[in-house]
Design a protein around this motif. Structure first.
Motif, short mmCIF file in Angstrom:
data_model
loop_
_atom_site.label_atom_id
_atom_site.label_comp_id
_atom_site.label_asym_id
_atom_site.label_seq_id
_atom_site.Cartn_x
_atom_site.Cartn_y
_atom_site.Cartn_z
N GLY A 264 -14.48 44.52 -1.98
CA GLY A 264 -14.42 45.97 -2.23
C GLY A 264 -13.00 46.45 -2.29
N GLY A 265 -12.80 47.38 -3.19
CA GLY A 265 -11.43 47.88 -3.35
C GLY A 265 -10.58 46.79 -3.96
N SER A 266 -9.43 46.71 -3.40
CA SER A 266 -8.50 45.70 -3.93
C SER A 266 -8.50 44.42 -3.10
N ALA A 267 -9.32 44.36 -2.09
CA ALA A 267 -9.34 43.17 -1.19
C ALA A 267 -10.26 42.09 -1.72
N ARG A 268 -9.80 40.78 -1.57
CA ARG A 268 -10.63 39.63 -1.96
C ARG A 268 -10.54 38.56 -0.83
N GLN A 269 -11.59 37.87 -0.63
CA GLN A 269 -11.64 36.80 0.40
C GLN A 269 -11.70 35.45 -0.30
N THR A 270 -10.76 34.54 0.11
CA THR A 270 -10.68 33.21 -0.52
C THR A 270 -11.14 32.14 0.49
N GLU A 271 -12.01 31.23 0.06
CA GLU A 271 -12.52 30.14 0.90
C GLU A 271 -12.28 28.80 0.21
N THR A 272 -11.92 27.80 1.04
CA THR A 272 -11.75 26.43 0.52
C THR A 272 -13.08 25.69 0.63
N THR A 273 -13.45 25.03 -0.46
CA THR A 273 -14.74 24.31 -0.46
C THR A 273 -14.48 22.82 -0.69
N GLU A 274 -15.36 22.00 -0.14
CA GLU A 274 -15.30 20.55 -0.32
C GLU A 274 -16.69 20.06 -0.71
N ALA A 275 -16.69 19.02 -1.55
CA ALA A 275 -17.95 18.43 -1.97
C ALA A 275 -17.74 16.93 -2.21
#
Length: 333
Positions: A264-275
């Protein structure tokens, strides 16, 4: 031997003195017969006298022979009944009469060569005639009188059975029997007799097995120490190799990524993924391995200090012995 001549028949030469020629012939014949008969008679007398001398000599020789035969018979009778007196070191009579009185045994000769009390060894399980096993048996003092006599002067007779060493004679029941030495399983050793090699050793004592004191030249004491070393430098080198072939296979790998989520707004959440993913199957293959050169170098080796001992294992059996063969110990009786 003298031969008696035949007396001539002188009547055949009788004659009448008036018959001169016939008388002369008959007288000469008679004289000749007398001369011949006289010569024969003289020869007979001489021969007879010689025969008488020979008979006298033969009679004297026969008397001497008869006397010697009588002496020999008397001596032989005495020997057969009592035996000859033993000489020094001889433990018996020269001759002994057999029970059936039909023969003699040269007992003393055997006893001189093999004196009573001697220990002999035989490759046998039974004792030969004239011997008994040296196995400690109790025997009769009467039946083995010579051996009992030897035991009493041997310096090897125990005072009592309870205090007897196995290699001694024993007093038995104290009156009618005695016991033999027992050499079964033992090695003989010459008595030291004051020489000093086996000092203090008395006759009639068994000696137990023993090894002479010696040093093996090693040290098994505990000690705190370490062991160090190095592997020599091998010059500039590298190591290469490859993995073993492993059939048709594939390899796993991990895929990582980042995922952004609008909050929301200008905020973003980044997550590292592994597979976890897999490569395609590549068939039968291997992988090459290369370790880059590390230059000229060596590898050091250090073994940490520790307190410990080094053991020496024991060996052998219950006795000290050489290669041997069994023999039966027997005593001359």
């Amino acid at each position: 031997m003298a031969h008696v001549p035949t007396v001539p028949n002188f009547s055949q030469w009788d004659f009448v003195y008036g018959d001169t020629d016939a008388a002369i012939i008959k007288d000469n014949a008679r004289n000749a017969a007398l001369v011949q008969f006289g010569g024969q008679l003289r020869q007979m007398t001489q021969t007879f006298n010689e025969d008488l001398d020979t008979v006298a000599e033969d009679k004297a020789a026969a008397a001497q022979s008869a006397s010697e035969a009588q002496t020999f018979r008397d001596e032989a009778q005495e020997i057969s009944e009592t035996g000859l007196p033993p000489k020094a070191g001889n433990a018996g009579a020269i001759l002994r009469v057999a029970d059936d009185e039909s023969g003699y045994v040269l007992d003393a000769l055997l006893r001189h060569l093999l004196p009573v009390g001697e220990i002999k060894m035989f490759p046998s399980t039974v004792a030969p005639e004239g011997f008994r096993k040296a196995n400690g048996d109790e025997v009769s003092r009467t039946e083995y009188a010579d051996l009992w006599s030897f035991a009493q002067v041997s310096g090897n007779l125990a005072a009592s059975e309870s205090g007897k060493d196995p290699v001694q004679f024993g007093p038995g029941d104290g009156s009618t029997t005695f016991t033999l030495p027992d050499y079964r399983g033992l090695h003989p050793r010459f008595w030291d007799d004051g020489r000093g090699i086996d000092p203090g050793r008395e006759m009639g004592t068994t000696q137990q097995s023993q090894n002479k004191a010696h040093d093996h030249g090693g040290n098994t004491r505990n000690d705190t120490h370490g062991h160090g070393g190095s592997i020599g430098q091998g010059g500039l080198h590298s190591h290469a190799g490859r993995t073993a072939e492993d059939g048709n296979h594939r390899h796993p790998y991990t895929a990582r990524g980042n995922a952004s989520t609008d909050t929301g707004g200008s905020a973003r959440q980044t997550e590292t993924t592994e597979a976890t993913n897999y490569t395609d199957f590549a068939g039968l293959h291997w992988h090459y391995l290369q370790i880059e050169s590390a230059g000229q170098h060596g590898h050091s080796l250090t073994i940490n200090n520790n307190t410990h001992a080094h053991g020496i294992n024991n060996d052998g059996g219950a006795e000290a012995r050489g290669i041997n063969g069994p023999l039966l110990a027997c005593i001359r009786c």
